[in-house]
Design an enzyme around this catalytic site. Structure first.
Site, short mmCIF file in Angstrom:
data_model
loop_
_atom_site.label_atom_id
_atom_site.label_comp_id
_atom_site.label_asym_id
_atom_site.label_seq_id
_atom_site.Cartn_x
_atom_site.Cartn_y
_atom_site.Cartn_z
N ASP A 44 -11.01 -3.36 3.56
CA ASP A 44 -9.22 -3.13 2.92
C ASP A 44 -9.31 -3.33 1.57
O ASP A 44 -10.35 -3.99 0.97
CB ASP A 44 -8.65 -4.46 3.65
CG ASP A 44 -7.10 -4.43 2.98
OD1 ASP A 44 -6.41 -3.53 3.15
OD2 ASP A 44 -6.68 -5.70 2.74
N ASP A 59 -7.82 -9.08 5.02
CA ASP A 59 -7.41 -10.51 4.94
C ASP A 59 -5.86 -10.63 5.43
O ASP A 59 -5.34 -11.88 5.59
CB ASP A 59 -7.52 -10.66 3.58
CG ASP A 59 -6.64 -10.09 2.68
OD1 ASP A 59 -6.17 -9.10 2.93
OD2 ASP A 59 -5.73 -10.82 1.73
N ASP A 72 -3.74 -6.65 8.83
CA ASP A 72 -5.16 -6.21 9.41
C ASP A 72 -5.50 -6.73 10.44
O ASP A 72 -6.66 -6.16 10.97
CB ASP A 72 -6.37 -6.81 7.94
CG ASP A 72 -6.13 -6.01 6.82
OD1 ASP A 72 -5.76 -4.90 6.86
OD2 ASP A 72 -6.18 -6.71 5.83
#
Length: 643
Positions: A320, A514, A518
């Site tokens: 990410d 995080d 996600d």
């Protein structure tokens, strides 16, 4: 002496029994032979009692074939054919080996226990102006606690007042103290070093970081790898086969070849001692436990040995962007003045107008202004546009291009190709300039990507919900070959599934993230890795691995640990089986005695355990951290101060 000090009371008692047996064994050589046999039997009962007891108890519970059964049958048989000293020696050496095994396992557990000895015993609750010492479990959200130097922070919270350095080693493995000030987030288990802090509780104790970490580590050993499960099943088949083979070895030559029964019975007993699968049964789980311990020492929590094995097979890593490769917080990265206005004046006006706004971009501008913030009046929040405020009879307007157009402010030129957010500033409808605010890349992000390539993982992808120009800019700076932008959480899951199908059975796919958004993709990857320090609770909960430093380079680190763990596991398997096969053959041929049999069992087990314990000595490599330039932020601060 140091070894004795490390022993538990039970281990010291066990050592005393072994010493007594050895003294009696020496005494047996100096007394009449008719008494010697009785003494040998007494020594055998003393030395073999716990093993015989466990073997009998297991048989009563239907568990016939284990190492205790093999040792008992072999040594009782040795007594029956008059090999008293060898039978006793087998039991004594076996018990000595067990002591060393216990010490090795305790050392492995201690490395994690010491690391996680972070559970606070009390908290200083501020109540009606007085301090009351209470259990952390009794704290509620919003309570105020005082943490003095040397004390552990009891629960997660936010600093209300005070400034101090924190020792975070137990959580992150980081030796450098962390400086916290007002509004800083702090985690339970951190230790205040130099000055008292007043902290507002943000999580109850049961939801705090320290409890979550302890739960993760305590549950980690319950999730077994395919290798461990294979060895368990293997030993269940292996042991009966060995017993049947020993019976055949003792009976076939005397019955069909006319050989002497006592000779082949002795060989069969040696065969049984050699065949004990202790090295495999003990050292392999210990190897994975050691890998989990080594990861914990580096500030990486692996929730089970099965995930450690999956990490060793990693072929693709997906990141990410926000909060993972970037800091997840905004910084002023560029100031663009107009009409001869100084940079300091632009930032001053923007900070004054934004001083009461809770928006992250507004807070970043205020935070980066080095001067004092003056009071304003008639503040007007314009949703989706910006903010207007009155200051010393003048009107400050701060916002996006839509706000400038709505106010018909002339001379404003759109700043194109920016990877950040542009905030335009005007005073009394006169354009003063613009400020670019960006999410900065983490200092070690580039090193993390290069580190993955160094360990043979070239399939690296970044997934982000940001606009294309931002995502591609970050990917280019970090040399990430694949990037997908403007993705919703469900789109990220789709992309991960695509990569998993491309990889197939060749390896595993890791996703590192995080945020709350996600969570679905962390669950869909073969191994989900979450940023633990500032990541969302949901992401940490669903992830298989948690990075307590929020450090991308830790991904490479844990992959290296996983691979080394797997290598040591297979070293132990191959070494144990090779030695067993060789000694079983020489034992069956009558070349090996009971002494060699003891080495093939206890000695091999001990060597395999020592090999597994190498994992606990892994030291974090001194990798060069790429000082990815925050120069725009630093340069901005200098120019503002000097203007």
């Amino acid at each position: 002496m140091s070894l004795i000090k490390r022993m538990s009371p039970d281990e010291k008692k066990e050592s005393g029994v072994i010493a007594l047996c050895l003294m009696l064994l020496i005494l047996a050589h100096f007394i009449p032979k008719n008494i010697t046999i009785v003494l040998y039997i007494v020594i055998y009962i003393i030395s073999a009692y716990p093993i015989l007891k466990e073997a009998i108890e297991n048989i009563l519970h239907g568990k016939w074939f284990d190492e205790n059964f093999l040792m008992s049958v072999a040594t009782v048989g040795a007594l029956a054919i008059g090999q008293f000293s060898e039978a006793i020696a087998v039991m004594l050496f076996y018990r000595v080996g067990e002591i060393f095994e216990d010490l090795a396992i305790e050392n492995s557990k201690k490395s994690i226990t010491n690391l996680l000895d972070i559970r606070p015993e009390y908290a200083n609750l501020e109540l009606n102006g007085k301090l009351q010492q209470v259990k952390p479990e009794l704290l509620n959200k919003g309570d105020i606690i005082i943490v003095n130097p040397g004390e552990k922070i009891a629960v997660d919270g936010v600093v209300e007042s005070g400034e101090a350095y924190l020792n975070t080693a137990a959580l992150t493995g980081e030796t450098k103290p962390l400086l916290v000030t007002k509004d800083s987030q702090v985690l339970s288990g951190m230790i205040v070093e130099n000055s008292a802090l007043r902290i507002r509780v943000s999580k109850e104790y049961k939801d705090s970081t320290v409890v979550k970490i302890l739960e993760l580590v305590q549950n980690a050993s319950e999730k077994k790898t395919k290798t461990e499960n294979f060895i368990t099943k293997f030993s269940q088949i292996y042991t009966p086969v060995i017993v049947i083979s020993a019976i055949m070895l003792a009976s076939i030559p005397p019955l069909f070849l006319g050989q002497e029964f006592q000779v082949w019975l002795y060989r069969a007993l040696i065969f049984l001692v050699i065949s004990c699968p202790c090295a495999l049964v003990i050292s392999i789980p210990l190897s994975y436990f050691g890998g989990i311990g080594a990861s914990s020492r580096a500030g990486i929590l692996v929730k089970g040995s099965n995930y450690l094995e999956a990490l060793s097979q990693a072929k693709a890593v997906i990141f990410d962007k926000t909060g993972t490769l970037t800091r997840g917080e905004f910084f002023v990265t560029q100031i663009i003045p107009a009409n001869g206005v100084s940079k300091k004046e632009i930032v001053k006006l923007a900070a004054i107008a934004e001083s009461s706004s809770p928006h992250p971009i507004a807070r970043s501008i205020v935070k980066n202004y080095p001067g004092n913030i003056a009071r304003v009046s008639n503040v007007e929040e314009l949703v989706g546009l910006g903010v207007r405020a009155e200051y010393q009879g003048d009107t400050i307007s701060v916002g996006n291009m839509k706000l400038m157009n709505k106010l018909h402010i002339d001379g404003v030129s759109t700043i194109e190709d920016t990877t950040g957010t542009v905030v335009y500033v005007a005073l009394n409808n006169e354009y003063f300039g613009a400020i670019e605010v960006s999410d900065m890349i983490k200092t070690d992000a580039k090193v993390a990507i290069q580190g993955l390539k160094n360990v043979g993982i070239d399939n690296v992808t970044m997934l982000t919900g940001d606009k294309k120009i931002v995502g591609e800019s970050v990917a280019e700076k970090l040399a990430i070959p694949n990037v997908k932008t403007e993705l919703l959480p469900q789109d990220k899951v789709t992309e991960v599934e695509k990569i998993k199908s491309e990889i197939g059975d060749k390896g595993k796919v890791i996703f590192v993230g995080d945020g709350l958004n996600d969570t679905p993709v962390l669950a869909s990857a073969d191994v989900g890795v979450a940023m633990g320090a500032l990541g969302s609770d949901a992401a940490v909960e669903v992830a298989d691995v948690v990075l307590m430093k929020d450090n991308p380079t830790a991904v490479t680190r844990v992959i290296k640990i996983a691979r080394k763990t797997k290598m040591i596991v297979w070293e132990n398997i191959i070494f144990a089986l090779m030695v067993k096969v060789i000694f079983l053959l020489v034992g069956a041929l009558g070349i090996a005695t009971m002494w060699e049999a003891v080495f093939a069992d206890v000695g091999v087990t001990f060597i395999a355990i020592l090999n597994a314990l190498r994992l606990l000595k892994i030291k974090e490599e001194n990798e060069k951290i790429n000082k990815y330039p925050h120069s725009k932020t630093e340069k901005y601060k200098v120019e503002v101060n000097e203007a």
